[in-house]
Design a protein around this motif. Structure first.
Motif, mmCIF file in Angstrom:
data_model
loop_
_atom_site.group_PDB
_atom_site.id
_atom_site.type_symbol
_atom_site.label_atom_id
_atom_site.label_comp_id
_atom_site.label_asym_id
_atom_site.label_seq_id
_atom_site.Cartn_x
_atom_site.Cartn_y
_atom_site.Cartn_z
ATOM 1 N N PRO A 116 0.889 -1.404 -0.136
ATOM 2 C CA PRO A 116 -0.098 0.028 -0.056
ATOM 3 C C PRO A 116 0.870 1.297 -0.007
ATOM 4 C CG PRO A 116 -0.319 -1.151 2.081
ATOM 5 C CD PRO A 116 0.552 -2.053 1.033
ATOM 6 N N LYS A 117 2.090 1.303 0.536
ATOM 7 C CA LYS A 117 2.853 2.302 0.631
ATOM 8 C C LYS A 117 3.226 2.581 -0.759
ATOM 9 C CE LYS A 117 5.279 2.477 5.181
ATOM 10 N NZ LYS A 117 6.329 1.635 5.843
ATOM 11 N N THR A 145 -8.369 10.123 -3.139
ATOM 12 C CA THR A 145 -9.439 11.207 -3.329
ATOM 13 C C THR A 145 -10.875 11.082 -2.107
ATOM 14 O OG1 THR A 145 -10.299 9.163 -4.516
ATOM 15 C CG2 THR A 145 -9.418 10.845 -5.839
ATOM 16 N N SER A 146 -10.450 9.940 -1.401
ATOM 17 C CA SER A 146 -11.540 9.698 -0.302
ATOM 18 C C SER A 146 -10.907 8.767 0.598
ATOM 19 C CB SER A 146 -12.663 9.498 -0.826
ATOM 20 O OG SER A 146 -13.021 8.294 -1.329
ATOM 21 N N GLN A 174 -8.967 5.633 -0.987
ATOM 22 C CA GLN A 174 -9.291 5.294 -2.298
ATOM 23 C C GLN A 174 -8.375 6.248 -3.251
ATOM 24 O OE1 GLN A 174 -12.382 5.924 -0.319
ATOM 25 N NE2 GLN A 174 -12.212 3.635 -0.212
ATOM 26 N N LEU A 175 -7.898 5.615 -4.359
ATOM 27 C CA LEU A 175 -7.098 6.618 -5.326
ATOM 28 C C LEU A 175 -7.671 6.181 -6.660
ATOM 29 C CD1 LEU A 175 -3.665 4.856 -4.230
ATOM 30 C CD2 LEU A 175 -4.333 7.250 -3.636
#
Ligand code: ZN
Length: 279
Positions: A20-21, A30-31, A47-48
């Motif tokens: 995840p990094k 975004t959120s 979220q990306l």
């Protein structure tokens, strides 16, 4: 990470693995949601947005037949056996049944112990199924990528609503009601989007009964399919025929003119259908 609460702004450090990094590096989320999971840990779901490749226009197609005998069979000859997952499912349901009995009948302490184990087991079969579906969908999408094909699957949604209007057998009821096949489909679809592979869903109405060579209705027994058209007479694996039929239907969906010919041929049961070339 910085979170504003009703009291004050909190600064917390994220504990994340390299995967995840790496995903976060160079991206603006975004959120996000902060969640308290059941074992008392706090998680943040981020979220990306990322750009996806445009689906390639191609005439190559891989048809996928969902779980009659096997979980999935492709028109390119790959299959995933359903035996292992059925065995696992049976095992868990046996263990659950015996524990449920203990949880209601045993002594006080054994009842409590049984409840604890039941809680731990919950979801394990589901996680195994998800793992399997990830494997199957990844392999199919990789195949499609290598052969520059799109993927054609059966549209099993909506069959449930038609249960009364169309008599169906037990296997087909199980397939359309099973979340496992629904999950496999969603996995295929999102992995397809990620890799620029189109995934189309076709009407499953005739896929198991029609011969993929001549589109004639044939006779299907458990494992074998036999074309009843004397000119053609194809005999072979029923799942193989199913997956090839799905590939054929998928190809006609992506080329609208072929679709008319095909559905017309199926509706009228023409002895020899117009040849639809599969690239
Ligand atoms: Zn035939």
């Amino acid at each position: 990470m910085s979170i504003s609460t009703t009291l004050k702004r909190l600064k917390v450090s994220l504990r994340a693995s390299n995967y995840p990094k790496g995903k976060l590096t160079g991206h603006n989320p975004t959120s996000a949601q902060v969640c308290l999971h059941k074992y008392g840990c706090w998680y943040v779901h981020i979220q990306l947005k990322s750009e996806t490749p445009k689906p390639q226009k191609t005439t190559n197609v891989i048809g996928v037949d969902f779980g009659r005998r096997d979980l999935a069979v492709t028109s390119t000859g790959k299959s995933w056996s359903g035996k292992e997952i059925q065995k696992t499912r049976d095992k868990y349901s046996r263990v659950r049944a015996s524990l449920q009995k203990k949880a209601s009948q045993g002594t006080r302490s054994s009842r409590r112990r049984a409840r604890q184990i039941l809680k731990r087991l919950g979801g394990r079969a589901g996680r195994y199924q998800a793992w399997l579906n990830h494997n199957i969908s990844t392999a199919i999408i990789n195949d499609a990528k290598q052969t520059q094909s799109f993927v054609s699957i059966e549209d099993l949604t909506g069959i449930r609503e038609q249960t009364n209007s169309k008599p169906r057998n037990k296997t087909e009821r199980r397939r359309s009601n099973s979340w496992a096949f629904y999950q496999l489909r969603t996995f295929l679809e999102y992995k397809g989007i990620k890799e620029g592979i189109e995934v189309v869903a076709v009407n499953p109405a005739y896929t198991s009964q029609s011969c993929h060579c001549c589109l004639h209705i044939g006779v299907r027994t458990e494992k074998k399919f036999k074309c009843s058209n004397k000119v053609c007479g194809w005999i072979g694996d029923a799942d193989e025929n199913g997956s090839k039929m799905i590939a054929l239907l998928g190809a006609s969906v992506s080329r609208p003119r072929g679709s008319e010919l095909l559905s017309c041929a199926i509706a009228q049961g023409l002895p020899k259908a117009p040849t639809i070339a599969l690239a």
